[in-house]
Scaffold this motif. Structure first.
Motif, PDB file in Angstrom:
ATOM      1  N   ARG A 204     -13.308   4.785 -33.883  1.00  0.00           N
ATOM      2  CA  ARG A 204     -13.804   5.815 -32.738  1.00  0.00           C
ATOM      3  C   ARG A 204     -13.218   7.168 -32.429  1.00  0.00           C
ATOM      4  NH1 ARG A 204     -13.697   4.911 -27.676  1.00  0.00           N
ATOM      5  NH2 ARG A 204     -11.872   3.491 -27.444  1.00  0.00           N
ATOM      6  N   VAL A 205     -14.008   7.944 -32.256  1.00  0.00           N
ATOM      7  CA  VAL A 205     -13.268   9.192 -32.333  1.00  0.00           C
ATOM      8  C   VAL A 205     -13.635  10.004 -30.924  1.00  0.00           C
ATOM      9  CG1 VAL A 205     -13.352  11.606 -33.081  1.00  0.00           C
ATOM     10  CG2 VAL A 205     -13.562   9.723 -34.812  1.00  0.00           C
ATOM     11  N   GLU A 206     -12.744  10.550 -30.249  1.00  0.00           N
ATOM     12  CA  GLU A 206     -12.749  11.259 -29.003  1.00  0.00           C
ATOM     13  C   GLU A 206     -12.464  12.777 -29.446  1.00  0.00           C
ATOM     14  OE1 GLU A 206     -10.344   9.534 -26.173  1.00  0.00           O
ATOM     15  OE2 GLU A 206     -11.667   7.755 -25.727  1.00  0.00           O
ATOM     16  N   GLY A 207     -13.263  13.607 -28.857  1.00  0.00           N
ATOM     17  CA  GLY A 207     -13.203  15.198 -29.139  1.00  0.00           C
ATOM     18  C   GLY A 207     -13.993  15.617 -30.172  1.00  0.00           C
ATOM     19  N   ASP A 208     -13.657  16.544 -30.802  1.00  0.00           N
ATOM     20  CA  ASP A 208     -14.506  17.439 -31.840  1.00  0.00           C
ATOM     21  C   ASP A 208     -14.858  16.536 -32.921  1.00  0.00           C
ATOM     22  OD1 ASP A 208     -15.482  19.283 -33.462  1.00  0.00           O
ATOM     23  OD2 ASP A 208     -14.444  21.005 -32.632  1.00  0.00           O
ATOM     24  N   GLU A 209     -15.930  16.131 -32.964  1.00  0.00           N
ATOM     25  CA  GLU A 209     -16.115  15.172 -34.264  1.00  0.00           C
ATOM     26  C   GLU A 209     -16.410  16.091 -35.527  1.00  0.00           C
ATOM     27  OE1 GLU A 209     -19.927  12.383 -35.336  1.00  0.00           O
ATOM     28  OE2 GLU A 209     -18.844  11.770 -33.742  1.00  0.00           O
ATOM     29  N   ASP A 210     -16.856  17.100 -35.495  1.00  0.00           N
ATOM     30  CA  ASP A 210     -17.104  17.999 -36.620  1.00  0.00           C
ATOM     31  C   ASP A 210     -15.552  18.197 -37.155  1.00  0.00           C
ATOM     32  OD1 ASP A 210     -19.473  17.960 -36.705  1.00  0.00           O
ATOM     33  OD2 ASP A 210     -19.851  19.795 -35.574  1.00  0.00           O
ATOM     34  N   ALA A 211     -14.554  18.459 -36.162  1.00  0.00           N
ATOM     35  CA  ALA A 211     -13.302  19.158 -36.682  1.00  0.00           C
ATOM     36  C   ALA A 211     -12.550  17.620 -37.294  1.00  0.00           C
ATOM     37  CB  ALA A 211     -12.516  19.264 -35.455  1.00  0.00           C
ATOM     38  N   ALA A 212     -12.988  16.386 -36.740  1.00  0.00           N
ATOM     39  CA  ALA A 212     -12.347  15.244 -37.375  1.00  0.00           C
ATOM     40  C   ALA A 212     -12.709  14.999 -38.657  1.00  0.00           C
ATOM     41  CB  ALA A 212     -12.800  14.137 -36.209  1.00  0.00           C
ATOM     42  N   TYR A 213     -13.966  15.387 -38.978  1.00  0.00           N
ATOM     43  CA  TYR A 213     -14.454  15.150 -40.483  1.00  0.00           C
ATOM     44  C   TYR A 213     -13.649  16.187 -41.228  1.00  0.00           C
ATOM     45  CZ  TYR A 213     -18.129  11.708 -39.524  1.00  0.00           C
ATOM     46  OH  TYR A 213     -18.730  10.370 -39.474  1.00  0.00           O
ATOM     47  N   ARG A 214     -13.524  17.406 -40.816  1.00  0.00           N
ATOM     48  CA  ARG A 214     -12.509  18.470 -41.551  1.00  0.00           C
ATOM     49  C   ARG A 214     -11.363  17.912 -41.720  1.00  0.00           C
ATOM     50  NH1 ARG A 214     -15.387  21.889 -38.008  1.00  0.00           N
ATOM     51  NH2 ARG A 214     -13.418  22.352 -36.894  1.00  0.00           N
ATOM     52  N   PHE A 215     -10.879  17.424 -40.728  1.00  0.00           N
ATOM     53  CA  PHE A 215      -9.417  16.578 -40.933  1.00  0.00           C
ATOM     54  C   PHE A 215      -9.364  15.544 -41.971  1.00  0.00           C
ATOM     55  CE2 PHE A 215      -6.011  13.875 -39.486  1.00  0.00           C
ATOM     56  CZ  PHE A 215      -5.111  14.279 -39.625  1.00  0.00           C
ATOM     57  N   ILE A 216     -10.287  14.711 -41.995  1.00  0.00           N
ATOM     58  CA  ILE A 216     -10.104  13.454 -42.803  1.00  0.00           C
ATOM     59  C   ILE A 216     -10.413  14.232 -44.262  1.00  0.00           C
ATOM     60  CG2 ILE A 216     -10.642  11.968 -41.151  1.00  0.00           C
ATOM     61  CD1 ILE A 216     -13.164  11.250 -42.389  1.00  0.00           C
ATOM     62  N   ASP A 217     -11.146  15.161 -44.441  1.00  0.00           N
ATOM     63  CA  ASP A 217     -11.645  15.816 -45.897  1.00  0.00           C
ATOM     64  C   ASP A 217     -10.075  16.181 -46.306  1.00  0.00           C
ATOM     65  OD1 ASP A 217     -13.241  16.262 -47.729  1.00  0.00           O
ATOM     66  OD2 ASP A 217     -13.175  18.422 -47.336  1.00  0.00           O
ATOM     67  N   LEU A 218      -8.981  16.645 -45.607  1.00  0.00           N
ATOM     68  CA  LEU A 218      -7.893  16.862 -46.287  1.00  0.00           C
ATOM     69  C   LEU A 218      -6.803  15.945 -47.083  1.00  0.00           C
ATOM     70  CD1 LEU A 218      -6.296  19.232 -43.031  1.00  0.00           C
ATOM     71  CD2 LEU A 218      -7.768  19.793 -44.898  1.00  0.00           C
ATOM     72  N   PHE A 219      -7.275  14.773 -46.948  1.00  0.00           N
ATOM     73  CA  PHE A 219      -6.688  13.778 -47.494  1.00  0.00           C
ATOM     74  C   PHE A 219      -7.433  12.889 -48.752  1.00  0.00           C
ATOM     75  CE2 PHE A 219      -5.609  14.311 -43.062  1.00  0.00           C
ATOM     76  CZ  PHE A 219      -4.487  14.526 -43.149  1.00  0.00           C
ATOM     77  N   HIS A 220      -6.678  12.936 -49.706  1.00  0.00           N
ATOM     78  CA  HIS A 220      -7.126  12.028 -50.894  1.00  0.00           C
ATOM     79  C   HIS A 220      -6.265  11.330 -51.815  1.00  0.00           C
ATOM     80  CE1 HIS A 220     -11.103  14.475 -50.589  1.00  0.00           C
ATOM     81  NE2 HIS A 220     -10.251  15.344 -50.571  1.00  0.00           N
ATOM     82  N   LEU A 221      -6.565  10.209 -52.171  1.00  0.00           N
ATOM     83  CA  LEU A 221      -5.575   9.447 -53.162  1.00  0.00           C
ATOM     84  C   LEU A 221      -5.567  10.130 -54.317  1.00  0.00           C
ATOM     85  CD1 LEU A 221      -6.378   5.681 -52.276  1.00  0.00           C
ATOM     86  CD2 LEU A 221      -4.260   7.271 -51.416  1.00  0.00           C
ATOM     87  N   PRO A 222      -4.648  10.126 -55.162  1.00  0.00           N
ATOM     88  CA  PRO A 222      -4.521  10.857 -56.407  1.00  0.00           C
ATOM     89  C   PRO A 222      -5.510  10.005 -57.592  1.00  0.00           C
ATOM     90  CG  PRO A 222      -2.450   9.533 -56.082  1.00  0.00           C
ATOM     91  CD  PRO A 222      -3.148   9.555 -54.587  1.00  0.00           C
ATOM     92  N   GLU A 223      -5.785  10.535 -58.537  1.00  0.00           N
ATOM     93  CA  GLU A 223      -6.512   9.752 -59.689  1.00  0.00           C
ATOM     94  C   GLU A 223      -5.735   8.600 -60.023  1.00  0.00           C
ATOM     95  OE1 GLU A 223      -8.196  12.150 -62.332  1.00  0.00           O
ATOM     96  OE2 GLU A 223      -9.126  13.584 -61.239  1.00  0.00           O
ATOM     97  N   LYS A 224      -6.458   7.609 -60.757  1.00  0.00           N
ATOM     98  CA  LYS A 224      -5.619   6.240 -61.157  1.00  0.00           C
ATOM     99  C   LYS A 224      -5.324   6.660 -62.585  1.00  0.00           C
ATOM    100  CE  LYS A 224      -6.317   3.728 -57.493  1.00  0.00           C
ATOM    101  NZ  LYS A 224      -5.093   3.481 -56.841  1.00  0.00           N
ATOM    102  N   ILE A 225      -4.312   6.179 -62.967  1.00  0.00           N
ATOM    103  CA  ILE A 225      -3.619   6.345 -64.382  1.00  0.00           C
ATOM    104  C   ILE A 225      -4.973   5.561 -65.253  1.00  0.00           C
ATOM    105  CG2 ILE A 225      -1.263   6.448 -64.031  1.00  0.00           C
ATOM    106  CD1 ILE A 225      -1.150   3.388 -64.748  1.00  0.00           C
ATOM    107  N   ALA A 226      -5.013   6.148 -66.638  1.00  0.00           N
ATOM    108  CA  ALA A 226      -5.902   5.694 -67.486  1.00  0.00           C
ATOM    109  C   ALA A 226      -5.662   4.003 -67.992  1.00  0.00           C
ATOM    110  CB  ALA A 226      -5.927   6.245 -68.917  1.00  0.00           C
ATOM    111  N   ASP A 227      -6.642   3.485 -68.223  1.00  0.00           N
ATOM    112  CA  ASP A 227      -6.512   1.932 -68.666  1.00  0.00           C
ATOM    113  C   ASP A 227      -5.396   1.792 -70.012  1.00  0.00           C
ATOM    114  OD1 ASP A 227      -7.612   0.843 -66.445  1.00  0.00           O
ATOM    115  OD2 ASP A 227      -9.411   0.963 -67.619  1.00  0.00           O
TER     116      ASP A 227
END
Length: 227
Positions: A204-227
């Protein structure tokens, strides 16, 4: 010299390399994870153990004593509770955080990384510190609260830097409420808020939901190494 002091002074490696000495400090099983749990402030013995599934009380005691002897953490009494002790990283101990960030980014590139395994609240917060896109975050200013079943944190994002501390310090622009596993799946899986989660606990999110989506868009896992 006591038996404990002799054990602490024993060298694992006859090697002048700083990495070899670092392994003597934190190379034993559970040592690094103990430090992870203390990264956001002091913790009681039971709180540390609860977030390290599989560690025995005896082994945890040994690791805490060894890290204290090395000057990486300190044990102290809480002033308001008398006999209750907490463990806290020293300023030198806190300097290890960049190592966690580098190791985390490196290891999560492996295809053996399993995000469905147990994740402690401190792990979730350290992952944000490690995986944030600092360039994309420049110019953003937000306060963010994280409320998990057993812990809470408060973050301040300003000009690409995300500072996180343990505790609920009041109102925030955004508040995320869930368990830490669902939170991580939402952040890194880019799931919509309230979507089905591995634990069955929606986020659940309380507060500015659009800002919450912008916040989580700042985080990404790195690409996996090749097989």
């Amino acid at each position: 010299m006591t038996k404990r002091e002799k054990a602490a002074a024993k060298r694992w490696y006859d090697d002048a390399c700083g990495t070899a000495l670092a392994m003597e400090f934190v190379g034993e099983r559970w040592s690094l994870l103990v430090l992870r749990e203390l990264m956001f402030g002091p913790r009681r013995f039971g709180e540390i153990k609860a977030n390290l599934p599989g560690v025995s009380a005896n082994v945890l005691t040994q690791r805490l004593e060894g890290l204290e002897e090395a000057g990486i953490l300190v044990k102290r009494k809480l002033p308001t509770t008398g006999a209750v002790h907490v463990y806290e990283l020293t300023p030198w101990g806190l300097e290890i955080e960049p190592i966690f960030q580098t190791m985390g980014r490196w290891a999560t590139r492996s295809r053996r990384h399993d995000p469905t395994l147990f994740l402690s609240p401190a792990s979730a917060m350290l992952s944000l510190r490690a995986m944030i896109d600092t360039e994309k975050a420049k110019g953003m200013a937000l306060t963010v609260a994280f409320r998990f079943p057993t812990d809470s944190f408060f973050g301040e994002l300003a000009d690409g830097d995300l500072v996180i501390r343990r505790g609920d310090t009041g109102d925030a622009d955004i508040t995320f409420i869930s368990d830490q596993t669902t939170f991580a799946f939402t952040v890194y899986g880019k799931l919509p808020f309230g979507a089905e989660s591995p634990t069955g606990v929606p986020l659940r999110v309380e507060g500015d939901e659009d800002a919450a989506y912008r916040f989580i868009d700042l985080f990404h896992l790195p690409e996996k190494i090749a097989d």
